[in-house]
Design a protein around this motif. Structure first.
Motif, mmCIF file in Angstrom:
data_model
loop_
_atom_site.group_PDB
_atom_site.id
_atom_site.type_symbol
_atom_site.label_atom_id
_atom_site.label_comp_id
_atom_site.label_asym_id
_atom_site.label_seq_id
_atom_site.Cartn_x
_atom_site.Cartn_y
_atom_site.Cartn_z
ATOM 1 N N VAL A 149 6.566 36.551 13.119
ATOM 2 C CA VAL A 149 5.717 35.375 12.891
ATOM 3 C C VAL A 149 5.708 35.108 11.383
ATOM 4 N N ILE A 150 6.093 33.872 11.022
ATOM 5 C CA ILE A 150 6.128 33.510 9.606
ATOM 6 C C ILE A 150 5.033 32.483 9.340
ATOM 7 N N ALA A 151 4.235 32.750 8.336
ATOM 8 C CA ALA A 151 3.207 31.785 7.940
ATOM 9 C C ALA A 151 3.146 31.776 6.417
ATOM 10 N N ASN A 152 2.372 30.849 5.885
ATOM 11 C CA ASN A 152 2.348 30.684 4.436
ATOM 12 C C ASN A 152 1.866 31.910 3.684
ATOM 13 N N LEU A 155 7.765 29.901 13.413
ATOM 14 C CA LEU A 155 7.036 29.236 12.334
ATOM 15 C C LEU A 155 5.640 28.906 12.851
ATOM 16 N N ALA A 156 4.623 29.360 12.141
ATOM 17 C CA ALA A 156 3.273 29.172 12.670
ATOM 18 C C ALA A 156 2.261 28.942 11.562
ATOM 19 N N LEU A 163 2.327 22.414 9.548
ATOM 20 C CA LEU A 163 3.755 22.699 9.300
ATOM 21 C C LEU A 163 4.490 21.456 8.789
ATOM 22 N N GLN A 164 4.124 20.305 9.341
ATOM 23 C CA GLN A 164 4.808 19.078 8.926
ATOM 24 C C GLN A 164 4.601 18.777 7.454
ATOM 25 N N ALA A 196 17.668 32.887 14.531
ATOM 26 C CA ALA A 196 17.170 31.780 15.348
ATOM 27 C C ALA A 196 15.747 31.474 14.935
ATOM 28 N N VAL A 197 15.280 30.261 15.300
ATOM 29 C CA VAL A 197 13.920 29.885 14.927
ATOM 30 C C VAL A 197 13.244 29.149 16.085
ATOM 31 N N PHE A 198 11.931 29.413 16.203
ATOM 32 C CA PHE A 198 11.146 28.815 17.284
ATOM 33 C C PHE A 198 9.893 28.160 16.701
ATOM 34 N N VAL A 199 9.593 26.956 17.208
ATOM 35 C CA VAL A 199 8.347 26.292 16.795
ATOM 36 C C VAL A 199 7.439 26.179 18.024
#
Ligand code: HDD
Length: 715
Positions: free
Chosen positions: A580-583, A554-555, A625-626, A612-615
């Motif tokens: 890589v996932i972004a808006n 998540l980036a 992101l928050q 799986a997911v990585f921040v």
């Protein structure tokens, strides 16, 4: 023998080439080969006038379109297929003369079709259902079809009950609801009245009914078959497929959401894996036993509602199948492929399992209605590589041009050809099993222990797997309006295990019936079986690889790009795919000013598409992101589904904002170190990224982490 002429995986591909149409650089034509200059307007008498009958192009085009559909399969309508090859590890000569099981240097081409059972062609992939696992081996001695499922047992013992069973599980006939699911009244009405189905319903309620991938699914031939060797000696054999990646499942919440977000999940996974070179692999396993052992077990080996526990007869892995090519045309290949358990080759024979015996009629028969006539074996995907010569003639859509005057046997005008093939020339000789008996429409008492293997299955699951099964029963039976049916089912489960029945009853508003006689008989004592079979638990499956697993990063702008690069490198070197996932699509700006390509934009995806997911770290990244409900939900949902989660540096803040109670995270006051708490891997210090990556990889390989408190997670 030159490589060209060797019997290898390319054989079937070469055989199909004769039938392929390649449109590149070609003119559009009619079916008669007449070139067509204009296909957008019909031929009319005047621009606003009527269309003319003589417009042969219009007539042919519409006629063909009108007839594009064929009946879907009455069961297993939805499926996906792939080509590949099989190679045996060691000659199996001692047990069977089957040609494809002799030479480790030989590759036998295969086509496999995976399927769901209940749903129609357009239904969702991730429904709770049995999965079909049908393999066509194009052997030198003809086609062998192993038409199995991903469960080793079946609902019924006799094929004559198959139409009843299928009518009950299919959508109900008045409303045609529900689609592709057994969670409805008629299915459970039938199961509740058929105690022999109890064992299979346990498998249906278990995680096995929602596989993560066709590539991570076991397969079973179900019935006991026979191997026969050159000397004519037979052994009983049960067939297994063991996925090299291990068997893994989805969770029910994920499966349901996936049915909406990506109804093609399983077929897409198979397709993409093959396109990316992650070729699905399965080892062929066999349980072999002597004919003299037939009556040594606590169950009847002819009863398809029973397994032979692997702890009683071990599964020998005798070869490997690799799927390495997607079909080129879904209809021509995957839809028109015709499987039949009666397609056997010398060295493989049947037993008297009454379900198998009935199947031997049904599959041949169904192809007549589905594929339109008796010449379906001439459809390219169905053509054997072994030469075909016989006196069968004509019929709809005949392709073969049989030459010569004779189409009968014996003949002298055709020189007696085609000749009879003696056994020495690989003629198929049926195993000379001695059979005698009176005609009788009844069932052997040895088939009437309906519960002990359902108990074995229940006792072999780990507590989380048992919990999933109970929750599945609450869902399935919760959809059954009739209290009597729900109660009857609980009555059956009471014979499996009291605790199981109590836990199911609790969720569906019924009590265990007081008058609840146990149907059938108790298993014979002193015969071979086990109380527990670790092989039945998915948690005992291989979990040492992250090959082909999907990891989300998540980036947002401001993310530490070197963290992304390093993590990607480590995980990809172990075979995972990192996204890589972004808006938005395009690129985001890393903290060093570097542009980072976005692989997936958030609106098209969610945590259920990943293992799986990585921040990563990056202050600005985090503050963005928050503020994204979707990013917080992503973490919470992945947590709820037991998936590996990792975060580093200030990336950990997103985990804190995901509404997960009692998370154990790495301590901000500590100087370093990685905390791995039930698959949530965190490190405050970015210098620990390498250690974190290794822990994260191990957590992904575990597949799921059930030792989490998930009830309160709002996802
Ligand atoms: Fe069946 C299709 C597997 C019992 C009748 N079956 C079908 C397929 C699989 C199985 C994998 C899909 C093949 C494909 O992809 O084209 N079936 C099984 C297993 C069974 C079983 C493992 C029990 C051990 N089936 C069974 C019985 C009958 C059928 C008892 C009928 C008496 N099955 C059929 C069928 C289908 C079929 C109606 C539908 C389409 C087809 O055959 O080609 O004939």
């Amino acid at each position: 023998m030159s490589d060209q002429s060797k019997y290898n995986e390319n054989r079937k591909d070469q055989n199909l080439e004769t039938f392929r149409e390649h449109p590149e650089e070609q003119y559009l034509t009619t079916n008669q080969g007449v070139r067509i200059p204009h296909t957008d307007d019909s031929l009319k008498a005047g621009e606003r006038g009527p269309t003319l009958m003589e417009d042969f192009h219009f007539r042919e085009k519409i006629m063909h379109f009108d007839h594009e559909r064929i009946p879907e399969r009455v069961v297993h309508a939805r499926g996906a297929g792939a080509y590949g090859y099989f190679q045996v590890y060691e000659p199996m000569t001692k047990y069977t003369k089957a040609s494809f099981l002799q030479d480790p240097g030989e590759q036998t081409p295969v086509f496999v079709r995976f399927s769901t059972v209940v749903g129609s062609r357009g239904s969702a992939d991730t429904v709770r259902d049995v999965r079909g696992f049908a393999t066509k081996f194009y052997t030198k001695d003809g086609v062998f079809d192993l038409v199995g499922n991903n469960f080793p047992v079946f609902f019924i013992q006799d094929a004559i009950k198959f139409p009843d069973m299928v009518h009950a599980v299919k959508p109900e006939p008045d409303s045609e609801m529900p689609q592709a699911a057994t969670a409805h009244a008629t299915a459970w009405d039938f199961f509740s009245l058929m105690p022999e189905a109890t064992h299979m319903t346990m498998w249906l309620l278990s995680d096995r009914a929602i596989p993560r991938s066709f590539r991570m699914m076991e397969g079973f031939g179900v019935h006991t078959f026979r191997f026969v060797n050159e000397q004519g000696k037979a052994h009983f054999v049960k067939f297994h497929w063991k996925p090299v990646l291990g068997a893994h499942s989805l969770v029910w919440d994920e499966a349901q959401k996936m049915a909406g977000q990506d109804p093609d999940w399983l077929r897409r996974d198979l397709w993409e894996a093959i396109e990316m070179g992650d070729y699905p692999e399965y080892e062929l396993g066999v349980q072999i036993f002597e004919e003299s052992e037939e009556f040594s077990f606590a169950f009847d080996v002819l009863d398809p509602t029973k397994i032979i526990p692997e702890e009683v007869i071990p599964v020998q892995r005798i070869g490997k199948m690799t799927l390495n090519r997607n079909p080129e045309n879904f209809f021509a290949e995957t839809e028109q492929v015709a499987f039949h358990p009666g397609h056997v080759v010398p060295g493989i024979d049947f037993t008297n399992d009454p379900l198998l015996q009935g199947r031997l009629f049904s599959y041949l028969d169904t192809q007549l209605i589905r594929l339109g006539g008796p010449n379906f074996a001439e459809i390219p995907v169905n053509r054997p590589l072994a030469p075909v010569h016989n006196n069968q003639r004509d019929g709809y859509m005949r392709q073969t041009i049989n030459t010569g005057k004779t189409s009968y046997f014996p003949n002298s005008l055709g020189g007696g050809c085609p000749m009879l093939a003696p056994e020495s020339a690989h003629g198929y000789v049926h195993y000379a099993e001695k059979v005698e008996g009176q005609k009788i429409r009844s069932r052997s008492e040895s088939f009437m222990d309906y519960f002990s293997q359902a108990t074995l299955f229940w006792k072999s699951l780990t507590p989380p797997e048992q919990e999933h099964l109970v929750e599945a029963a609450h869902f399935e039976l919760g959809k059954v309006p009739s209290k009597e049916i729900r109660e009857r089912m609980v009555g059956l489960y009471e014979h499996v295990d009291h605790e199981l029945a109590v836990r199911i009853a609790e969720g569906i508003g019924v009590n265990i019936p007081t008058n609840n006689p146990r149907p059938g008989v108790q298993p014979p004592s002193g015969k071979r079986t086990v109380e527990q079979s670790p092989a039945l638990s998915l948690e005992n499956q291989k979990n040492d690889s992250i090959k082909s697993r999907r990891v989300a990063i998540l980036a947002a702008d401001g993310v530490n790009d070197s963290t992304i690069q390093q993590l990607k490198k480590t995980l990809e070197s172990k075979g995972a795919h990192v996204f890589v996932i972004a808006n938005t699509l395009g690129t985001i700006k890393g903290s060093s000013g570097q542009e980072i390509p976005v692989d997936v934009n958030a609106p098209t995806t969610s945590s259920i598409m990943f293992d799986a997911v990585f921040v990563p770290d990056g202050r600005e990244n985090l503050s963005q992101l928050q503020k994204q409900g979707k990013a917080r939900h992503f973490i919470a949902e992945a947590y709820k589904h037991g998936k590996a989660i990792a975060a580093i540096g200030d990336g950990i803040d997103l985990l804190k904002h995901a509404n997960i109670p009692n998370l154990t995270l790495s301590d901000p006051t500590s100087n370093g170190g990685v905390v791995d708490a039930a698959g949530v891997v965190t490190a405050q210090n970015v210098a620990d990224l390498n250690v974190l990556s290794d822990h994260f990889a191990q957590a992904i390989a575990q597949h799921r982490h059930w030792d989490r408190q998930t009830e309160l997670v709002p996802a």
